[in-house]
Design an enzyme around this catalytic site. Structure first.
Site, PDB file in Angstrom:
ATOM      1  N   ALA A   8       0.798  -1.232   0.000  1.00 22.48           N
ATOM      2  CA  ALA A   8       0.000   0.000   0.000  1.00 22.48           C
ATOM      3  C   ALA A   8       0.828   1.278   0.000  1.00 22.48           C
ATOM      4  CB  ALA A   8      -0.941   0.006   1.204  1.00 22.48           C
ATOM      5  N   GLY A  10       3.415   1.810  -2.066  1.00 17.84           N
ATOM      6  CA  GLY A  10       3.957   2.037  -3.403  1.00 17.84           C
ATOM      7  C   GLY A  10       3.066   2.952  -4.221  1.00 17.84           C
ATOM      8  N   ILE A 117      -2.172  -7.864  -8.566  1.00 16.95           N
ATOM      9  CA  ILE A 117      -1.752  -6.785  -9.450  1.00 16.95           C
ATOM     10  C   ILE A 117      -0.275  -6.961  -9.813  1.00 16.95           C
ATOM     11  CG2 ILE A 117      -1.408  -4.263  -9.564  1.00 16.95           C
ATOM     12  CD1 ILE A 117      -3.652  -4.199  -7.270  1.00 16.95           C
ATOM     13  N   ASN A 119       3.168  -7.798 -11.073  1.00 19.19           N
ATOM     14  CA  ASN A 119       3.636  -8.413 -12.316  1.00 19.19           C
ATOM     15  C   ASN A 119       4.819  -9.342 -12.086  1.00 19.19           C
ATOM     16  OD1 ASN A 119       1.968  -7.522 -14.480  1.00 19.19           O
ATOM     17  ND2 ASN A 119       2.725  -5.449 -14.176  1.00 19.19           N
ATOM     18  N   ARG A 153      -7.368   0.931 -20.813  1.00 19.60           N
ATOM     19  CA  ARG A 153      -6.542   1.486 -21.898  1.00 19.60           C
ATOM     20  C   ARG A 153      -7.249   1.304 -23.243  1.00 19.60           C
ATOM     21  NH1 ARG A 153      -0.842  -0.931 -19.549  1.00 19.60           N
ATOM     22  NH2 ARG A 153      -0.046   1.033 -18.671  1.00 19.60           N
ATOM     23  N   HIS A 177      -1.680 -10.844 -19.443  1.00 15.56           N
ATOM     24  CA  HIS A 177      -1.451  -9.447 -19.054  1.00 15.56           C
ATOM     25  C   HIS A 177      -0.019  -9.002 -19.343  1.00 15.56           C
ATOM     26  CE1 HIS A 177      -2.096  -5.682 -16.998  1.00 15.56           C
ATOM     27  NE2 HIS A 177      -1.242  -5.965 -16.039  1.00 15.56           N
TER      28      HIS A 177
END
Length: 312
Positions: A8, A10, A117, A119, A153, A177
């Site tokens: 939290a 970041g 979330i 990656n 996007r 993703h």
């Protein structure tokens, strides 16, 4: 309803926490965790915003206090991309982080819905799944890779290209993703026709949009604000579905019985237990069919990498 954000402090985590503090239903609890000592201060900062969302922040090596009683856990912990890196370069650091945090979720809040979330999502979600399986608490309806950034996007770029209202744009995005595994189904956008050249260019732009941000920030970060918004959209949709709202559909990367790969992103109907139904993504154009088939080797390799990481 309690939502915990891990990572939290970041760039993504703070943006996500702000949006959740202002948009979660009244009476919700928001719990922030990060190893960074600033985290309780982020919670104090957000606590001054006048909404009926209770907030607490926790720092240190152990996220247990943040996870107790959590209904939804959103994980953005890890290192971000820098110029010259692709999402797979993040694997060595972020894989271990996800393994540890998934283990804590299994121990402290085994029934929570977990949205990842961090990656590379194609790989970190299978890592979390394997950890939860080892702990005997895996429920495939409750684990999600958050791919919503690809969707927003796509919506933004289509709206700009065609000069149409964002309210009228829906673009399903399937696959994974990262890079070529991101496949926007432009043939399914209602009321819009694309030339073959537009499809090629737009698909490539959506696939490489993360790199566009990394390069534009010139070493100063990656897509944190738009990712925060995307994660908030998904998290809020999930909360509404868990609370009984009907008909909520989001594209997300799940273990959904896809014929293509163990994990695959496609539209999902959300419900009181997480995934209510994995929805068919409909007919593809020839371009999309070829792109889907071409991505599968890479996607499957990403998944196997995660499974083997946990197996050791």
């Amino acid at each position: 309803m309690k939502v915990a954000v891990l990572g939290a402090a970041g760039g993504i985590g703070q943006a996500l926490a702000l949006l959740l503090k202002t948009q979660l239903p009244a009476g919700s609890d928001l719990s922030l965790y990060d190893i960074a000592p600033v985290t309780p201060g982020v919670a104090v900062d957000l606590s001054h915003i006048p909404t009926d969302v209770t907030i607490a922040g926790f720092a240190g090596m152990d996220p247990t206090d943040a996870l107790v009683g959590a209904d939804v856990v959103l994980i953005s912990a890890g290192v971000a991309r820098k110029p010259g890196m692709d999402r797979s370069d993040l694997f060595n650091i972020n894989a271990g982080i996800i393994k540890n945090l998934a283990g804590k979720c299994a121990e402290v809040c085994p029934n929570a819905c977990i949205g990842i979330i961090t990656n590379p999502v194609n790989t970190t979600v299978p890592i979390a799944a394997e950890v939860l399986k080892q702990a005997g608490v895996y429920d495939k309806r409750k684990l999600f890779g958050i791919t919503t950034l690809d969707v927003i996007r796509s919506e933004t770029f289509v709206s700009a290209l065609k000069g149409i209202s964002l309210a009228d744009v829906e673009v399903p995005v399937i696959g994974g993703h990262s890079g070529v595994t991101i496949l926007p189904l432009l043939s399914q956008v209602k009321g819009v026709e694309f030339t073959a050249e537009e499809v090629v260019a737009l698909t490539a732009r959506i696939q490489n949009a993360g790199t566009e941000v990394v390069e534009a920030k010139a070493g100063g970060g990656s897509a944190t604000l738009s990712m925060g918004q995307a994660a908030a959209r998904f998290g809020l949709s999930l909360v509404r579905a868990l609370q009984g709202e009907k008909g909520i559909v989001e594209c997300t990367y799940v273990d959904g019985g896809s014929e293509h790969a163990t994990f695959f992103a496609q539209p999902v109907l959300l419900g009181k237990n997480g995934v209510e139904e994995v929805l068919a993504y409909g007919e593809l154009s020839e371009f999309e069919t070829n792109a889907r088939d071409a991505m599968l080797e890479e996607l499957k390799a990403n998944i196997t990498l995660g499974e083997e990481f946990v197996a050791g």
